[in-house]
Design a protein around this motif. Structure first.
Motif, mmCIF file in Angstrom:
data_model
loop_
_atom_site.group_PDB
_atom_site.id
_atom_site.type_symbol
_atom_site.label_atom_id
_atom_site.label_comp_id
_atom_site.label_asym_id
_atom_site.label_seq_id
_atom_site.Cartn_x
_atom_site.Cartn_y
_atom_site.Cartn_z
ATOM 1 N N UNK A 1 138.975 -52.763 38.282
ATOM 2 C CA UNK A 1 138.880 -52.782 36.822
ATOM 3 C C UNK A 1 138.454 -54.158 36.336
ATOM 4 N N UNK A 2 139.077 -55.205 36.877
ATOM 5 C CA UNK A 2 138.724 -56.552 36.464
ATOM 6 C C UNK A 2 137.294 -56.904 36.879
ATOM 7 N N UNK A 3 136.874 -56.417 38.040
ATOM 8 C CA UNK A 3 135.513 -56.689 38.494
ATOM 9 C C UNK A 3 134.492 -56.038 37.571
ATOM 10 N N UNK A 4 134.724 -54.772 37.225
ATOM 11 C CA UNK A 4 133.799 -54.070 36.326
ATOM 12 C C UNK A 4 133.775 -54.712 34.943
ATOM 13 N N UNK B 1 130.784 -60.844 41.135
ATOM 14 C CA UNK B 1 131.175 -60.456 39.783
ATOM 15 C C UNK B 1 131.117 -61.657 38.837
ATOM 16 N N UNK B 2 131.585 -62.808 39.315
ATOM 17 C CA UNK B 2 131.500 -64.031 38.511
ATOM 18 C C UNK B 2 130.043 -64.419 38.288
ATOM 19 N N UNK B 3 129.230 -64.258 39.322
ATOM 20 C CA UNK B 3 127.801 -64.556 39.183
ATOM 21 C C UNK B 3 127.178 -63.681 38.103
ATOM 22 N N UNK B 4 127.522 -62.409 38.075
ATOM 23 C CA UNK B 4 126.977 -61.499 37.061
ATOM 24 C C UNK B 4 127.468 -61.876 35.673
ATOM 25 N N UNK B 5 128.724 -62.280 35.559
ATOM 26 C CA UNK B 5 129.259 -62.638 34.251
ATOM 27 C C UNK B 5 128.548 -63.860 33.673
ATOM 28 N N UNK C 1 124.664 -55.280 50.594
ATOM 29 C CA UNK C 1 124.729 -53.998 49.889
ATOM 30 C C UNK C 1 126.174 -53.536 49.754
ATOM 31 N N UNK C 2 126.943 -53.630 50.851
ATOM 32 C CA UNK C 2 128.348 -53.201 50.810
ATOM 33 C C UNK C 2 129.143 -54.006 49.792
ATOM 34 N N UNK C 3 128.924 -55.330 49.761
ATOM 35 C CA UNK C 3 129.663 -56.163 48.814
ATOM 36 C C UNK C 3 129.299 -55.830 47.373
ATOM 37 N N UNK C 4 128.007 -55.647 47.103
ATOM 38 C CA UNK C 4 127.588 -55.319 45.736
ATOM 39 C C UNK C 4 128.154 -53.976 45.300
ATOM 40 N N UNK C 5 128.167 -53.001 46.214
ATOM 41 C CA UNK C 5 128.738 -51.695 45.870
ATOM 42 C C UNK C 5 130.236 -51.803 45.645
#
Length: 419
Positions: free
Chosen positions: A245-248, A281-285, A334-338
């Motif tokens: 949840x926190x990642x999303x 996730x931090x990179x995306x944020x 790929x596994x980590x991103x998924x």
């Protein structure tokens, strides 16, 4: 007007364009450097809060990351310059050292969160399981290539794959199922590539693998919970589904362009493992969907150029080894991103180059160096073959000396002799 003694320059064809990379190896090296820069920035940005709170040093994780990267770059250049065939000759010693290290973690390794995965060294901690991933690929490549070369039946039931199974079992015992699956999974993919099974047998093998994975998932309660919560993490958002949840939420808050470098708020003790497993996730944020797309394209390009190197390798061993390295690096990405995106269960698979993790970074750089070595030697072999063909054609088309014969008083004499 062309001056006397000067050759006129041939007009450049509009279809001939300058390549961005001079070779596949240069492309792999360039992409790796870009990922290293992005990863270094992201490691600091995602870890400085935790480092300040835990160690009173905002640069704690960054300094260790730079040490690992320096050591990894040394191994990268060693792997790139050395003939990759040397690893097959050294395999008995490398395998023995790897298995010894995997056993040693149970006796001298520190226990962290109920797991023993690291060996303490004077300047850093090493995770032998990360090295076991590369060793497993080397073993599988050598085994499959030898059977293809001798036209023997390609089968995973051999001594090399038994050693791989032992390494995977030791890693599973730590426990670390995610890494154990990588150790055994990539060699199985190499077997499927080398064997070229008919569809019926391929489906049977995949079914057996699925059954094995289900068995190991069912063997631990927390693994069952991770798979169950993946489908709807909000049903238990404060406990089992908290990380997802926190990642999303972290990814979504970055929107298209991101909050800005260092400005992300989820690293302030909201997102667990913000600088390791969930560093993306931090990179995306902070960099938004646009930054995430850029990283995805980098891994895609790495896969394409790595596949080209594998296709042009000088022998079957090089082809399988290169393909295995590409599957290892890009497959983990790929596994980590998924996983970070909530599509895959939470497993301990880092994002290569982007996540903090000294052993992962070191052995990933060594793997990419070996990939460059395969491409370099393959290119030399292609040039040698082309030169040999040109020399053979030149000899075949070379004018032969003409010896004319003429008859003088009933005798045959050469036209160049005295009559």
């Amino acid at each position: 007007m062309v001056e006397k003694g000067e050759a006129a320059a041939a007009p450049r064809s509009p279809l001939v364009r300058k390549k961005f990379w001079s070779s596949d190896m240069e492309a792999v090296f360039g992409i790796t450097l870009v990922l290293l820069v992005l990863g270094t920035v992201n490691v600091f940005s995602s870890s400085f809060v935790s480092a300040e709170l835990r160690f009173d040093d905002a640069y704690f994780f960054l300094k260790r990351h730079l040490i690992s990267m320096s050591l990894g770059l040394v191994l990268f250049f060693i792997g790139a310059r050395a003939d990759y065939h040397i690893w097959r000759k050294l395999m008995p010693w490398v395998l023995a050292l790897t298995v010894l290290a995997l056993v040693a973690v149970f006796f001298i390794g520190p226990e962290v969160n109920g797991a023993r995965r690291w060996l303490p060294l004077p300047f850093m901690q090493v995770q032998p399981a990360e090295g076991a991933k590369l060793v497993a690929i080397m073993l599988a490549s050598a085994s499959m290539a030898a059977r293809v070369r001798h036209k023997a039946r390609v089968s995973p039931f051999n001594l090399q794959y038994a050693c791989i199974l032992v390494m995977a079992a030791l890693v599973e015992k730590e426990p670390d199922m995610g890494t154990a699956c990588v150790i055994i999974g990539v060699p199985i993919i190499l077997y499927l590539v080398a064997a070229q099974l008919p569809l019926r047998r391929l489906l049977a093998v995949l079914a057996a693998l699925a059954a094995g994975a289900a068995f190991f998932i069912m063997s631990q309660t927390y693994r069952i919970e991770r798979v169950r919560i993946m489908w709807d993490p909000w049903q238990d958002a404060q406990n089992a589904g908290y990380q997802i949840v926190q990642s999303l939420s972290t990814i979504g808050s970055g929107e298209f362009l991101g909050m800005g470098l260092g400005v992300g708020v989820s690293k302030y003790d909201y997102l667990p493992e913000a600088h390791t497993d969930f560093a993306f996730a931090i990179f995306c944020q902070e960099n938004g969907y646009l930054g995430a797309l850029f990283v995805f394209l980098l891994y895609t390009a790495l896969a394409v150029y790595g596949a080209r190197i594998a296709d042009k390798a000088s022998d079957r061993y090089g082809q399988l080894l290169a393909f295995g390295i590409v599957v290892l690096v890009v497959g983990q990405a790929i596994c980590n991103m998924l996983m970070v995106g909530g599509v895959f269960p939470v497993v301990g698979v880092p994002l290569p180059f982007i996540s903090y993790g000294g052993s992962s970074l070191i052995f990933t750089l060594l793997s990419v160096g070996i990939l460059v070595s395969i491409g370099r030697i393959g290119e030399v072999a292609r040039r040698d073959r082309a030169r040999a063909r040109e020399e053979a054609e030149a000899r075949e088309n070379a004018p032969r000396p003409h010896i004319g014969l003429r008859v003088v008083r009933g005798q045959e004499t050469s036209s160049g002799g005295r009559s």
